[in-house]
Design a protein around this motif. Structure first.
Motif, PDB file in Angstrom:
ATOM      1  N   VAL A   1     -35.250 -20.951 -58.826  1.00  0.00           N
ATOM      2  CA  VAL A   1     -33.963 -20.022 -58.698  1.00  0.00           C
ATOM      3  C   VAL A   1     -34.627 -18.750 -58.024  1.00  0.00           C
ATOM      4  O   VAL A   1     -34.043 -17.739 -57.944  1.00  0.00           O
ATOM      5  CB  VAL A   1     -33.348 -19.663 -59.919  1.00  0.00           C
ATOM      6  CG1 VAL A   1     -32.549 -20.956 -60.267  1.00  0.00           C
ATOM      7  CG2 VAL A   1     -34.111 -19.044 -60.866  1.00  0.00           C
ATOM      8  N   GLY A   2     -35.980 -18.513 -57.550  1.00  0.00           N
ATOM      9  CA  GLY A   2     -36.423 -17.432 -57.110  1.00  0.00           C
ATOM     10  C   GLY A   2     -37.395 -16.701 -57.368  1.00  0.00           C
ATOM     11  O   GLY A   2     -38.009 -15.801 -57.101  1.00  0.00           O
ATOM     12  N   PHE A   3     -37.981 -17.042 -58.720  1.00  0.00           N
ATOM     13  CA  PHE A   3     -39.009 -16.425 -59.266  1.00  0.00           C
ATOM     14  C   PHE A   3     -40.460 -16.540 -58.578  1.00  0.00           C
ATOM     15  O   PHE A   3     -41.055 -17.648 -58.230  1.00  0.00           O
ATOM     16  CB  PHE A   3     -39.455 -16.809 -60.703  1.00  0.00           C
ATOM     17  CG  PHE A   3     -40.635 -16.286 -61.366  1.00  0.00           C
ATOM     18  CD1 PHE A   3     -40.837 -14.795 -61.339  1.00  0.00           C
ATOM     19  CD2 PHE A   3     -41.360 -16.913 -62.291  1.00  0.00           C
ATOM     20  CE1 PHE A   3     -42.093 -14.203 -62.071  1.00  0.00           C
ATOM     21  CE2 PHE A   3     -42.573 -16.295 -62.751  1.00  0.00           C
ATOM     22  CZ  PHE A   3     -42.893 -14.971 -62.807  1.00  0.00           C
TER      23      PHE A   3
ATOM     24  N   VAL B   1     -43.808 -27.446 -73.662  1.00  0.00           N
ATOM     25  CA  VAL B   1     -42.743 -28.389 -73.031  1.00  0.00           C
ATOM     26  C   VAL B   1     -41.627 -27.518 -72.347  1.00  0.00           C
ATOM     27  O   VAL B   1     -41.226 -27.451 -71.258  1.00  0.00           O
ATOM     28  CB  VAL B   1     -42.247 -29.548 -73.717  1.00  0.00           C
ATOM     29  CG1 VAL B   1     -41.147 -30.214 -72.848  1.00  0.00           C
ATOM     30  CG2 VAL B   1     -43.528 -30.509 -74.083  1.00  0.00           C
ATOM     31  N   THR B   2     -41.062 -26.475 -73.387  1.00  0.00           N
ATOM     32  CA  THR B   2     -39.979 -25.654 -72.945  1.00  0.00           C
ATOM     33  C   THR B   2     -40.521 -24.836 -72.064  1.00  0.00           C
ATOM     34  O   THR B   2     -39.569 -24.309 -70.979  1.00  0.00           O
ATOM     35  CB  THR B   2     -39.655 -24.854 -74.394  1.00  0.00           C
ATOM     36  OG1 THR B   2     -39.354 -25.869 -75.526  1.00  0.00           O
ATOM     37  CG2 THR B   2     -38.482 -24.096 -73.948  1.00  0.00           C
ATOM     38  N   LEU B   3     -41.633 -24.245 -72.126  1.00  0.00           N
ATOM     39  CA  LEU B   3     -42.274 -23.286 -71.480  1.00  0.00           C
ATOM     40  C   LEU B   3     -42.298 -23.630 -70.026  1.00  0.00           C
ATOM     41  O   LEU B   3     -41.800 -22.965 -68.942  1.00  0.00           O
ATOM     42  CB  LEU B   3     -43.407 -22.522 -71.866  1.00  0.00           C
ATOM     43  CG  LEU B   3     -44.312 -21.617 -71.003  1.00  0.00           C
ATOM     44  CD1 LEU B   3     -43.340 -20.385 -70.961  1.00  0.00           C
ATOM     45  CD2 LEU B   3     -45.530 -21.226 -71.524  1.00  0.00           C
ATOM     46  N   LEU B   4     -42.780 -24.872 -69.712  1.00  0.00           N
ATOM     47  CA  LEU B   4     -43.015 -25.245 -68.408  1.00  0.00           C
ATOM     48  C   LEU B   4     -41.765 -25.931 -67.711  1.00  0.00           C
ATOM     49  O   LEU B   4     -41.578 -25.500 -66.426  1.00  0.00           O
ATOM     50  CB  LEU B   4     -44.143 -26.837 -68.502  1.00  0.00           C
ATOM     51  CG  LEU B   4     -45.420 -26.467 -68.996  1.00  0.00           C
ATOM     52  CD1 LEU B   4     -46.225 -27.618 -69.042  1.00  0.00           C
ATOM     53  CD2 LEU B   4     -46.191 -25.413 -68.030  1.00  0.00           C
ATOM     54  N   ALA B   5     -40.897 -26.202 -68.400  1.00  0.00           N
ATOM     55  CA  ALA B   5     -39.527 -26.571 -67.979  1.00  0.00           C
ATOM     56  C   ALA B   5     -38.886 -25.240 -67.343  1.00  0.00           C
ATOM     57  O   ALA B   5     -38.309 -25.381 -66.225  1.00  0.00           O
ATOM     58  CB  ALA B   5     -38.748 -27.527 -68.794  1.00  0.00           C
ATOM     59  N   THR B   6     -38.815 -24.035 -68.264  1.00  0.00           N
ATOM     60  CA  THR B   6     -38.170 -23.174 -67.911  1.00  0.00           C
ATOM     61  C   THR B   6     -38.902 -22.374 -66.536  1.00  0.00           C
ATOM     62  O   THR B   6     -38.102 -21.912 -65.946  1.00  0.00           O
ATOM     63  CB  THR B   6     -38.104 -22.136 -69.104  1.00  0.00           C
ATOM     64  OG1 THR B   6     -37.667 -22.875 -70.117  1.00  0.00           O
ATOM     65  CG2 THR B   6     -37.207 -20.955 -68.950  1.00  0.00           C
ATOM     66  N   ALA B   7     -40.170 -22.264 -66.810  1.00  0.00           N
ATOM     67  CA  ALA B   7     -40.850 -21.645 -65.744  1.00  0.00           C
ATOM     68  C   ALA B   7     -40.580 -22.572 -64.165  1.00  0.00           C
ATOM     69  O   ALA B   7     -40.364 -21.991 -63.354  1.00  0.00           O
ATOM     70  CB  ALA B   7     -42.462 -22.046 -65.933  1.00  0.00           C
ATOM     71  N   ALA B   8     -40.618 -23.836 -64.405  1.00  0.00           N
ATOM     72  CA  ALA B   8     -40.093 -24.516 -63.204  1.00  0.00           C
ATOM     73  C   ALA B   8     -38.737 -24.143 -62.842  1.00  0.00           C
ATOM     74  O   ALA B   8     -38.606 -23.937 -61.299  1.00  0.00           O
ATOM     75  CB  ALA B   8     -40.217 -26.064 -63.456  1.00  0.00           C
TER      76      ALA B   8
ATOM     77  N   GLY C   1     -39.806 -11.881 -68.763  1.00  0.00           N
ATOM     78  CA  GLY C   1     -39.200 -11.622 -69.648  1.00  0.00           C
ATOM     79  C   GLY C   1     -38.663 -12.760 -70.708  1.00  0.00           C
ATOM     80  O   GLY C   1     -38.643 -12.997 -71.683  1.00  0.00           O
ATOM     81  N   LEU C   2     -37.961 -13.317 -69.645  1.00  0.00           N
ATOM     82  CA  LEU C   2     -37.256 -14.818 -70.221  1.00  0.00           C
ATOM     83  C   LEU C   2     -38.171 -15.789 -70.838  1.00  0.00           C
ATOM     84  O   LEU C   2     -37.965 -16.257 -71.858  1.00  0.00           O
ATOM     85  CB  LEU C   2     -36.095 -15.188 -69.134  1.00  0.00           C
ATOM     86  CG  LEU C   2     -35.223 -16.347 -69.320  1.00  0.00           C
ATOM     87  CD1 LEU C   2     -35.918 -17.594 -69.715  1.00  0.00           C
ATOM     88  CD2 LEU C   2     -34.341 -15.849 -70.590  1.00  0.00           C
ATOM     89  N   LEU C   3     -39.180 -16.028 -70.172  1.00  0.00           N
ATOM     90  CA  LEU C   3     -40.110 -16.774 -70.519  1.00  0.00           C
ATOM     91  C   LEU C   3     -40.712 -16.485 -71.990  1.00  0.00           C
ATOM     92  O   LEU C   3     -41.082 -17.243 -72.736  1.00  0.00           O
ATOM     93  CB  LEU C   3     -41.164 -16.903 -69.491  1.00  0.00           C
ATOM     94  CG  LEU C   3     -40.943 -17.598 -68.446  1.00  0.00           C
ATOM     95  CD1 LEU C   3     -42.108 -17.694 -67.146  1.00  0.00           C
ATOM     96  CD2 LEU C   3     -40.611 -19.038 -68.642  1.00  0.00           C
ATOM     97  N   VAL C   4     -41.229 -15.102 -72.277  1.00  0.00           N
ATOM     98  CA  VAL C   4     -41.453 -14.429 -73.374  1.00  0.00           C
ATOM     99  C   VAL C   4     -40.342 -14.986 -74.499  1.00  0.00           C
ATOM    100  O   VAL C   4     -40.565 -15.401 -75.675  1.00  0.00           O
ATOM    101  CB  VAL C   4     -41.844 -13.310 -73.404  1.00  0.00           C
ATOM    102  CG1 VAL C   4     -41.903 -12.480 -75.027  1.00  0.00           C
ATOM    103  CG2 VAL C   4     -42.978 -12.861 -72.652  1.00  0.00           C
TER     104      VAL C   4
END
Length: 265
Positions: free
Chosen positions: A134-136, A122-129, A69-72
């Motif tokens: 942190v445990g995803f 870029v934002t998506l890849l950084a946030t996903a990493a 949800g946060l990635l969306v």
């Protein structure tokens, strides 16, 4: 002596040139990229470590519930600024310059969308990493992660057109940015951060039937599959189908309206 009109530049060539122009402008303003990434990562860390322990998700660990949800949501926030950028171009003469060139108006706007999509990626890849750090852990493995990333880019593409329409329609930076704040109620009154079922009945009715909740539920299913789709009223396939319908309708309406207005302004 008759002077012939200049031949229109081929659409793909014009698209590449406009995309390159906007992408370089973004790269030369690193603060834009940094702030987009930092905003998403801060939201992730706050909800993961500050609020996560107090939110029940029906058996699914909160970080697994939160991350898709946060990635969306990060994609929605990443495209808010494009409306103001379009309005600024219209006010400073950049748009007039583009219109004086022998290129299709649609190429000018699609180029802006693609450049913005690069920033969103870029934002998506950084946030996903950071989410993985942190445990995803997607329940269906690496394929689930790829599915979520692809879905999020579709979200960015769709809502990027919405904010481009806002910029073309208002031609004012502050007004376009103000319209962007509609994202706040759509994201927080949705199933992105808490299960919609935990909300009062009168609020849940809105949360269950607005597009962000559907897009988030689809992302959650792509990550984890049906058995771990916490507190959902339908199967994951339903959310993907309805989410695609929402995005197709929004994208088509916003793109057609934006190009039409752009031609007349």
């Amino acid at each position: 002596m008759t002077v012939s009109a200049p031949r229109r530049t081929a659409w793909p060539v014009a698209l590449l040139a406009v995309t390159r122009r906007h992408a370089l402008a973004t790269i030369r303003t690193p603060a834009v990229v940094i702030m987009s990434v930092v905003q998403s990562v801060v939201f992730l860390l706050i909800f993961r470590y500050v609020f996560g322990g107090a939110i029940g998700t029906g058996g699914l660990d909160y970080v697994q519930f939160l991350a898709p949800g946060l990635l969306v949501v990060s994609m929605l926030f990443s495209v808010i600024g494009v409306g103001g950028a379009v309005a600024e171009d219209m006010g400073t003469g950049v748009t007039d310059r583009l219109k004086s060139l022998p290129i299709a108006p649609s190429a000018a706007l699609v180029g802006r969308v693609l450049a913005q999509l690069g920033l969103s990626a870029v934002t998506l890849l950084a946030t996903a990493a950071i989410a993985v750090a942190v445990g995803f852990r997607p329940g269906v493995g690496f394929a689930g992660l790829l599915g979520v990333l692809g879905w999020c880019l579709l979200v960015a593409l769709t809502f990027g057109w919405v904010f481009i329409l806002a910029g073309v329609a208002t031609r004012d930076v502050q007004s376009a940015q103000g319209i962007g704040f509609v994202v706040l109620p759509l994201t927080f009154v949705s199933g992105a951060f808490v299960p919609a079922g935990s909300m009062p009945d009168w609020l849940r009715g809105f949360a269950d039937n607005q597009p962000v909740t559907v897009l988030v539920a689809a992302a959650r299913w792509l990550a984890h599959g049906d058995p771990r789709l916490a507190n959902a009223s339908h199967g994951g396939g339903y959310y993907v189908l309805v989410g695609l319908t929402w995005m197709a309708a929004i994208l088509l309406a916003a793109a057609v309206a934006a190009v039409s207005l752009y031609r007349r302004r």
